[in-house]
Write a protein that holds these residues in place. Structure first.
Motif, mmCIF file in Angstrom:
data_model
loop_
_atom_site.group_PDB
_atom_site.id
_atom_site.type_symbol
_atom_site.label_atom_id
_atom_site.label_comp_id
_atom_site.label_asym_id
_atom_site.label_seq_id
_atom_site.Cartn_x
_atom_site.Cartn_y
_atom_site.Cartn_z
ATOM 1 N N ILE A 1 -56.220 -24.959 -1.487
ATOM 2 C CA ILE A 1 -56.241 -26.234 -2.362
ATOM 3 C C ILE A 1 -56.161 -26.924 -3.270
ATOM 4 C CG2 ILE A 1 -59.108 -26.993 -0.449
ATOM 5 C CD1 ILE A 1 -60.065 -25.601 -2.800
ATOM 6 N N SER A 2 -55.748 -25.557 -3.244
ATOM 7 C CA SER A 2 -55.135 -25.846 -5.269
ATOM 8 C C SER A 2 -53.828 -26.339 -4.724
ATOM 9 C CB SER A 2 -54.513 -24.101 -6.278
ATOM 10 O OG SER A 2 -55.851 -23.338 -5.777
ATOM 11 N N PHE A 3 -53.014 -26.561 -3.657
ATOM 12 C CA PHE A 3 -51.917 -26.890 -3.804
ATOM 13 C C PHE A 3 -51.718 -28.766 -4.531
ATOM 14 C CE2 PHE A 3 -50.765 -22.461 -1.800
ATOM 15 C CZ PHE A 3 -49.207 -22.615 -2.538
ATOM 16 N N GLU A 4 -53.188 -28.844 -3.597
ATOM 17 C CA GLU A 4 -52.609 -30.679 -2.879
ATOM 18 C C GLU A 4 -53.103 -31.311 -4.181
ATOM 19 O OE1 GLU A 4 -52.846 -31.514 -0.055
ATOM 20 O OE2 GLU A 4 -52.802 -29.698 1.223
ATOM 21 N N THR B 1 -56.354 -36.054 -3.550
ATOM 22 C CA THR B 1 -56.489 -35.738 -2.353
ATOM 23 C C THR B 1 -57.680 -34.475 -1.808
ATOM 24 O OG1 THR B 1 -53.916 -35.602 -1.263
ATOM 25 C CG2 THR B 1 -55.563 -34.236 -0.645
ATOM 26 N N LYS B 2 -57.759 -33.964 -2.952
ATOM 27 C CA LYS B 2 -58.917 -32.868 -3.101
ATOM 28 C C LYS B 2 -60.249 -33.573 -3.366
ATOM 29 C CE LYS B 2 -57.679 -30.492 -5.921
ATOM 30 N NZ LYS B 2 -56.791 -29.136 -6.933
ATOM 31 N N GLU B 3 -60.620 -34.646 -3.675
ATOM 32 C CA GLU B 3 -61.880 -35.761 -3.695
ATOM 33 C C GLU B 3 -61.547 -36.638 -2.639
ATOM 34 O OE1 GLU B 3 -64.816 -37.825 -4.922
ATOM 35 O OE2 GLU B 3 -63.866 -35.943 -6.392
ATOM 36 N N MET C 1 -55.106 -35.360 4.654
ATOM 37 C CA MET C 1 -55.920 -34.816 5.015
ATOM 38 C C MET C 1 -55.918 -33.577 5.924
ATOM 39 S SD MET C 1 -57.306 -36.528 2.835
ATOM 40 C CE MET C 1 -58.887 -36.917 3.709
ATOM 41 N N ARG C 2 -54.677 -32.676 6.089
ATOM 42 C CA ARG C 2 -55.321 -31.529 6.411
ATOM 43 C C ARG C 2 -56.368 -30.780 6.316
ATOM 44 N NH1 ARG C 2 -48.886 -29.544 6.365
ATOM 45 N NH2 ARG C 2 -49.609 -29.645 4.236
ATOM 46 N N ILE C 3 -57.083 -30.616 4.752
ATOM 47 C CA ILE C 3 -57.694 -29.352 3.942
ATOM 48 C C ILE C 3 -59.077 -30.823 4.493
ATOM 49 C CG2 ILE C 3 -56.448 -28.718 2.675
ATOM 50 C CD1 ILE C 3 -58.166 -30.834 0.348
ATOM 51 N N ALA C 4 -58.906 -31.627 5.164
ATOM 52 C CA ALA C 4 -60.389 -32.060 5.371
ATOM 53 C C ALA C 4 -60.282 -32.272 6.468
ATOM 54 C CB ALA C 4 -59.958 -33.780 5.407
ATOM 55 N N PHE C 5 -59.494 -32.049 7.289
ATOM 56 C CA PHE C 5 -60.042 -31.477 8.992
ATOM 57 C C PHE C 5 -60.544 -30.049 9.058
ATOM 58 C CE2 PHE C 5 -56.857 -35.490 9.399
ATOM 59 C CZ PHE C 5 -57.852 -36.318 10.392
ATOM 60 N N ILE C 6 -59.655 -29.204 8.589
ATOM 61 C CA ILE C 6 -59.759 -28.112 8.418
ATOM 62 C C ILE C 6 -61.591 -27.556 7.707
ATOM 63 C CG2 ILE C 6 -58.915 -26.288 7.285
ATOM 64 C CD1 ILE C 6 -56.896 -26.627 7.413
ATOM 65 N N LEU C 7 -61.533 -28.885 6.703
ATOM 66 C CA LEU C 7 -63.139 -28.477 6.040
ATOM 67 C C LEU C 7 -64.063 -29.265 7.105
ATOM 68 C CD1 LEU C 7 -65.177 -27.432 4.264
ATOM 69 C CD2 LEU C 7 -64.658 -29.741 3.351
ATOM 70 N N ILE D 1 -66.477 -26.882 -7.766
ATOM 71 C CA ILE D 1 -65.765 -25.967 -8.489
ATOM 72 C C ILE D 1 -64.430 -26.233 -9.249
ATOM 73 C CG2 ILE D 1 -65.290 -23.899 -9.635
ATOM 74 C CD1 ILE D 1 -68.088 -22.948 -8.114
ATOM 75 N N GLU D 2 -63.718 -26.286 -8.034
ATOM 76 C CA GLU D 2 -61.988 -26.108 -7.917
ATOM 77 C C GLU D 2 -61.588 -27.461 -8.459
ATOM 78 O OE1 GLU D 2 -57.657 -26.202 -6.979
ATOM 79 O OE2 GLU D 2 -59.257 -27.667 -6.571
ATOM 80 N N LEU D 3 -61.809 -28.417 -8.598
ATOM 81 C CA LEU D 3 -61.878 -29.993 -8.682
ATOM 82 C C LEU D 3 -62.013 -29.753 -10.686
ATOM 83 C CD1 LEU D 3 -64.350 -32.328 -6.501
ATOM 84 C CD2 LEU D 3 -61.739 -32.253 -6.556
#
Length: 467
Positions: A91-94, A98-100, A1-7, A348-350
């Motif tokens: 986020i492309s790595f996730e 996780t992105k959802e 969830m690192r991307i969630a914290f960054i966002l 869009i990435e989803l």
């Protein structure tokens, strides 16, 4: 969830409006991207024209520098656009799950910020969240914060959480929108709600429609009369001003196909404006992209956005989110809050396919070199931007001598000799800074150089028709 914290951090820190915050978020994302690229020996690239346009925005920012109105301020565009570009790659790595989860965390952040902001109304900290008596959240700009709240509401409407929890949180955020007084977001909210209702089936649809319809009918007579929400007309100053911004902006773009550079619109508008106004942005993000970075990125963003919106393989929620953000961005400067652009790229990435590229040997070296350059640029320009934000203009200008906005502030309080040096520095890279041109005219006039004083005075009048 690192991307969630960054966002979440990008949202909480003023929506990443300030260049200093963009530099900080950019450094974090750079370290994360380099770590994953080197350890996993690969880079995952999206197959999306829009996402590629976002990824290339920092590059276009650098390309625009030699052709920019202010070659010092233009460099900040690289730092400002970097977080969104890096976020696309990270986020492309996730995994999609996780992105959802990251996207589902956005409404929770919105609820916390809105709760704190609304409570501040009864405290001495009210002015931090209310600008000109309009609730502006931590963005400190009502319209863009209202868009952030609407995005959160749409996410909740399509969520699979408990319906009563969704309803309660949605109503709370809708009240936040009401407090912002953003009429355009109010209309978009009604449209988004109608689209969501059409996706429902059976009797549920009529029940859901009946509740807000009743509330709206009761509130209309009492609230719309005499409130900002009821004061909507096509001759309002804000609407007419936007027409001028767009008309003058288009003229500028035709003259500068490679862009005016970051913040170029702010300085150049006085030379071409058809009405008396002063605006940092054109209130149209496609036009703003063309103004800042040229025709090519603007065309890529438009084409990529249309492809993402109308592609067949996309969820109803994501289509609604893309439409809401795109439509409002055509009438305001939402993407200057980089956190909103990061949310859009996540949406869009989803629904985007990806391609893996191996990174070994020379590729690792190139990645490390590019990353080191970007981190150094973020630390340098971000430090200068931070000192400017806290009002320490002298230190900001020392850290980055190309920071025109800080030098302009210094001119107002500097002694005559220092004013001349500051003005001379600005005029060496910017022919449209009225304050600097006026200072140069005064200085050479005092030295008895009448012809040169006349030239600078004429340039100042040309650069600021209504100054």
């Amino acid at each position: 969830m690192r991307i969630a914290f960054i966002l979440a951090a990008a949202i909480l820190l003023y929506g990443t409006y300030y260049e200093a915050v963009a530099a900080l978020i950019g450094c974090v994302l750079l370290v994360l991207l380099l770590h994953r690229t080197v350890t996993e020996k690969k880079l995952i690239l999206p197959k999306s024209l829009f996402l590629w346009a976002v990824i290339l925005l920092p590059v276009f920012a650098l390309i625009s520098v030699p052709f920019s109105i202010d070659k010092g301020m233009a460099g900040l565009g690289f730092v400002k656009m970097l977080p969104a570009a890096l976020f696309c790659l990270v986020i492309s790595f996730e995994e999609k799950e996780t992105k959802e989860k990251c996207l589902q965390s956005v409404p929770l952040v919105a609820v916390v910020i809105t709760a704190v902001g609304l409570l501040s109304k009864f405290t001495p900290y009210r002015e931090m969240f209310y600008i000109q008596d309009r609730f502006s959240g931590n963005f400190q700009y009502a319209n863009s914060y209202a868009l952030f709240l609407l995005v959160s509401v749409v996410i909740l409407l399509y969520s699979k959480k408990d319906p009563w929890t969704r309803a309660a949180l949605s109503l709370f955020l809708l009240y936040g929108i009401w407090e912002t007084g953003s009429r355009s977001i109010g209309l978009l909210a009604l449209a988004a709600f109608a689209v969501w209702c059409m996706s429902l089936t059976g009797r549920k649809k009529y029940f859901v429609l009946a509740v807000p319809a009743g509330v709206f009918a009761l509130a209309a007579a009492g609230v719309f009369m005499g409130s900002r929400w009821g004061d909507f007309n096509l001759l309002s100053s804000s609407f007419v001003s936007r027409l001028f911004y767009n008309y003058d902006g288009i003229k500028m773009v035709l003259s500068y196909p490679l862009g005016l550079g970051y913040k170029g619109f702010l300085f150049y508008q006085g030379a071409v404006q058809t009405a008396n106004y002063s605006s940092t942005y054109a209130h149209n993000e496609l036009l703003q992209a063309a103004l800042d970075f040229g025709w090519i990125p603007a065309i890529l963003l438009l084409a990529g956005g249309c492809i993402a919106l109308f592609k067949k393989r996309i969820s109803a929620r994501n289509r609604c989110l893309i439409a809401v953000i795109f439509i409002h961005s055509l009438f305001d400067w939402d993407m200057q809050f980089t956190a909103l652009l990061m949310i859009l790229t996540l949406v869009i990435e989803l629904d985007t396919d990806k391609k893996e590229v191996s990174v070994t040997g020379a590729g690792k070296g190139a990645a490390a070199a590019a990353g080191s350059f970007a981190i150094a640029a973020c630390l340098w320009l971000g430090t200068a931007a931070y000192f400017e934000y806290i009002g320490n203009y002298e230190t900001a200008a020392k850290v980055y001598p190309g920071l025109t906005t800080s030098q302009m502030q210094m001119i107002n309080s500097a002694a005559d000799s220092e004013r001349f040096e500051l003005a001379k520095s600005i005029c060496s890279r910017n022919d449209y800074c009225v304050i600097a041109l006026q200072a140069m005219a005064e200085n050479v006039l005092n030295e008895g150089k009448f012809a040169e004083a006349e030239r600078y005075a004429f340039m100042a009048m040309k650069a600021g028709r209504y100054t």
